[in-house]
Design a protein around this motif. Structure first.
Motif, PDB file in Angstrom:
ATOM      1  N   TYR A  77       0.881  -0.908   0.047  1.00  0.00           N
ATOM      2  CA  TYR A  77       0.099  -0.263   0.006  1.00  0.00           C
ATOM      3  C   TYR A  77       0.964   1.224  -0.230  1.00  0.00           C
ATOM      4  O   TYR A  77       1.926   1.866   1.148  1.00  0.00           O
ATOM      5  CB  TYR A  77      -0.824  -0.416   1.573  1.00  0.00           C
ATOM      6  CG  TYR A  77      -1.596   0.998   1.659  1.00  0.00           C
ATOM      7  CD1 TYR A  77      -2.741   1.705   0.306  1.00  0.00           C
ATOM      8  CD2 TYR A  77      -1.365   1.715   2.709  1.00  0.00           C
ATOM      9  CE1 TYR A  77      -3.115   2.401   0.605  1.00  0.00           C
ATOM     10  CE2 TYR A  77      -1.632   3.041   2.608  1.00  0.00           C
ATOM     11  CZ  TYR A  77      -3.182   3.259   1.821  1.00  0.00           C
ATOM     12  OH  TYR A  77      -3.689   5.452   1.892  1.00  0.00           O
ATOM     13  N   TYR A  78       1.139   2.045  -0.918  1.00  0.00           N
ATOM     14  CA  TYR A  78       1.508   3.405  -1.382  1.00  0.00           C
ATOM     15  C   TYR A  78       0.360   4.512  -0.689  1.00  0.00           C
ATOM     16  O   TYR A  78      -0.636   4.907  -0.698  1.00  0.00           O
ATOM     17  CB  TYR A  78       1.734   3.291  -2.418  1.00  0.00           C
ATOM     18  CG  TYR A  78       3.567   2.577  -2.609  1.00  0.00           C
ATOM     19  CD1 TYR A  78       4.291   2.436  -2.881  1.00  0.00           C
ATOM     20  CD2 TYR A  78       3.121   1.382  -3.720  1.00  0.00           C
ATOM     21  CE1 TYR A  78       5.380   1.819  -2.747  1.00  0.00           C
ATOM     22  CE2 TYR A  78       3.370   0.442  -4.220  1.00  0.00           C
ATOM     23  CZ  TYR A  78       4.688   0.949  -3.334  1.00  0.00           C
ATOM     24  OH  TYR A  78       5.917   0.215  -4.403  1.00  0.00           O
ATOM     25  N   GLN A  79       0.846   5.595   0.723  1.00  0.00           N
ATOM     26  CA  GLN A  79       0.722   6.457   0.067  1.00  0.00           C
ATOM     27  C   GLN A  79       1.519   7.784   0.262  1.00  0.00           C
ATOM     28  O   GLN A  79       2.163   7.498   0.416  1.00  0.00           O
ATOM     29  CB  GLN A  79       0.021   6.530   1.990  1.00  0.00           C
ATOM     30  CG  GLN A  79      -0.541   7.025   2.999  1.00  0.00           C
ATOM     31  CD  GLN A  79      -1.345   8.942   2.482  1.00  0.00           C
ATOM     32  OE1 GLN A  79       0.700   9.690   2.899  1.00  0.00           O
ATOM     33  NE2 GLN A  79      -2.239   9.537   2.829  1.00  0.00           N
ATOM     34  N   PHE A  80       0.351   8.081  -0.359  1.00  0.00           N
ATOM     35  CA  PHE A  80       0.811   9.413  -2.026  1.00  0.00           C
ATOM     36  C   PHE A  80       1.064  10.870  -1.275  1.00  0.00           C
ATOM     37  O   PHE A  80      -0.140  11.452  -0.563  1.00  0.00           O
ATOM     38  CB  PHE A  80       0.845   9.331  -2.982  1.00  0.00           C
ATOM     39  CG  PHE A  80       1.355   8.005  -3.974  1.00  0.00           C
ATOM     40  CD1 PHE A  80       2.557   7.870  -4.319  1.00  0.00           C
ATOM     41  CD2 PHE A  80       0.249   7.111  -3.869  1.00  0.00           C
ATOM     42  CE1 PHE A  80       2.672   6.560  -4.983  1.00  0.00           C
ATOM     43  CE2 PHE A  80       0.573   5.975  -4.774  1.00  0.00           C
ATOM     44  CZ  PHE A  80       1.321   5.869  -4.855  1.00  0.00           C
ATOM     45  N   GLN A  81       1.891  11.856  -0.437  1.00  0.00           N
ATOM     46  CA  GLN A  81       1.858  13.156  -0.171  1.00  0.00           C
ATOM     47  C   GLN A  81       2.761  13.245  -1.407  1.00  0.00           C
ATOM     48  O   GLN A  81       3.699  14.382  -0.679  1.00  0.00           O
ATOM     49  CB  GLN A  81       2.352  12.807   1.469  1.00  0.00           C
ATOM     50  CG  GLN A  81       1.459  12.750   2.456  1.00  0.00           C
ATOM     51  CD  GLN A  81       1.527  12.339   3.354  1.00  0.00           C
ATOM     52  OE1 GLN A  81       1.803  13.330   4.316  1.00  0.00           O
ATOM     53  NE2 GLN A  81       1.677  11.674   4.196  1.00  0.00           N
ATOM     54  N   ILE A  82       2.224  13.990  -2.382  1.00  0.00           N
ATOM     55  CA  ILE A  82       3.690  14.509  -3.564  1.00  0.00           C
ATOM     56  C   ILE A  82       2.295  16.007  -4.317  1.00  0.00           C
ATOM     57  O   ILE A  82       2.326  16.153  -5.026  1.00  0.00           O
ATOM     58  CB  ILE A  82       3.819  13.543  -4.193  1.00  0.00           C
ATOM     59  CG1 ILE A  82       2.349  13.196  -5.318  1.00  0.00           C
ATOM     60  CG2 ILE A  82       5.315  12.836  -3.560  1.00  0.00           C
ATOM     61  CD1 ILE A  82       3.946  12.096  -6.206  1.00  0.00           C
ATOM     62  N   SER A  83       1.412  16.035  -3.612  1.00  0.00           N
ATOM     63  CA  SER A  83       0.773  17.760  -3.644  1.00  0.00           C
ATOM     64  C   SER A  83       0.890  18.778  -3.475  1.00  0.00           C
ATOM     65  O   SER A  83       1.328  18.723  -1.910  1.00  0.00           O
ATOM     66  CB  SER A  83      -0.707  17.448  -3.840  1.00  0.00           C
ATOM     67  OG  SER A  83      -1.152  15.389  -5.100  1.00  0.00           O
TER      68      SER A  83
END
Length: 322
Positions: free
Chosen positions: A35-41
């Motif tokens: 599971y990847y949790q993306f915080q790139i915004s």
């Protein structure tokens, strides 16, 4: 306005959910569920982009971003936002077909692949472009800003963490491209439902929604692939996250239980036994959220619970692959 504060908060977190029981072949990359949790915004008001850079795309192609499949993505975003508001209104209805439709739709969302839902959370138009990352150094004027890929070192090495994310995007790009075109082709066949008075054409809206979902996941996969190609994602081991695994990891048979002791090949029972084992259960979620500084009632919590449940179902059915 400077974009550096927003960039410092950007990260990708890799949370392995399973591990293969049988040692994967040399060079294999898609060998676990993660599971990847993306915080790139970044927030729009913090964009570093100057008028001269206007139009620089996420692909870093000299300021000329490739056009998407949709003629006007701004219009498409507006339509989807209006649809989301309408859908939220269904959920606030006091009984009736609207509330029942909303409840059914939420169950359908829970059945969507958690990988697709995670990718949908990435909005390339809100994230920095390759040009912006290279022109906004944080620690060293000669080095571009990088996005850390946080991972538990007891389950992933730096090179494995990076190669698996790369394989993840390579696998997802064609998958969501096919999904986009499939649901676009199916949508016209729902036209006869428009003849039904009062009740909206829900099958048509469902097809459009699924197509848009795949489109968003496709664009996000391409964006992540571009960041990887430009070496702007760098592995970063997290001892805090690793401690969660050491505390909450599910005890499981040794990796050699399904392998032959002489040849290393599958045993006679490996065709029916699960080829993956779960690493974590739901009890680990609060600890993970604490390490990642998320609230227990956040969207990240719901996404992680959903991913763990889907991983459990896939392992029990022998479908634990990306």
């Amino acid at each position: 306005m400077s974009m550096v504060p927003a960039l410092r908060n950007m990260r990708i977190v890799a949370i392995p959910l399973t591990r293969p029981r049988v040692q994967p072949p040399v060079g294999a990359q898609l060998n676990r569920l993660t599971y990847y949790q993306f915080q790139i915004s970044a927030k729009r008001k913090q964009k570093l982009q100057s008028p001269a850079e206007n139009g620089s795309g996420a692909d870093g192609n000299n300021g000329k971003e490739k056009k998407g499949w949709l003629p006007e993505e701004g219009v498409a975003n507006w339509v989807m936002n209006k649809a989301s508001e309408t859908w939220a209104g269904f959920g606030k209805a006091e009984g009736g077909w609207k509330l029942k439709t909303f409840q059914l739709g939420e169950k359908m969302v829970d059945r969507l692949e958690f990988e697709e839902l995670a990718l949908k959370s990435v909005d390339p138009s809100m994230g920095p472009s390759i040009t912006q990352l290279k022109r906004s150094p944080v620690l060293d004027e000669k080095k571009p800003t990088i996005i850390p890929l946080v991972f538990p070192p007891s389950h992933l090495s730096p090179s494995t963490a990076l190669s698996e994310l790369r394989a993840y995007t390579d696998h997802r790009i064609p998958r969501h491209q096919r999904g986009f075109f499939f649901w676009m082709v199916v949508a016209p066949f729902t036209a006869p439902f428009m003849l039904i008075p009062i009740i909206p054409n829900l099958p048509f809206f469902f097809c459009v929604w699924r197509s848009w979902s795949h489109y968003r996941a496709y664009k996000s996969s391409k964006y992540l692939h571009s960041l990887l190609e430009h070496n702007l994602i760098v592995p970063e081991a997290s001892e805090e996250l690793d401690q969660v695994y050491k505390t909450h990891e599910i005890s499981s048979p040794s990796p050699g239980d399904n392998t032959s002791s002489t040849t290393g090949g599958p045993s006679a029972t490996s065709d029916t036994a699960p080829q993956h084992t779960l690493l974590l259960n739901r009890d680990a979620v609060p600890a993970i959220l604490s390490v990642l500084s998320f609230k227990p009632d956040s969207t990240a919590a719901a996404d992680l619970y959903r991913a763990m449940e889907q991983a459990r179902v896939r392992v029990s059915s022998g479908r634990a692959q990306l």
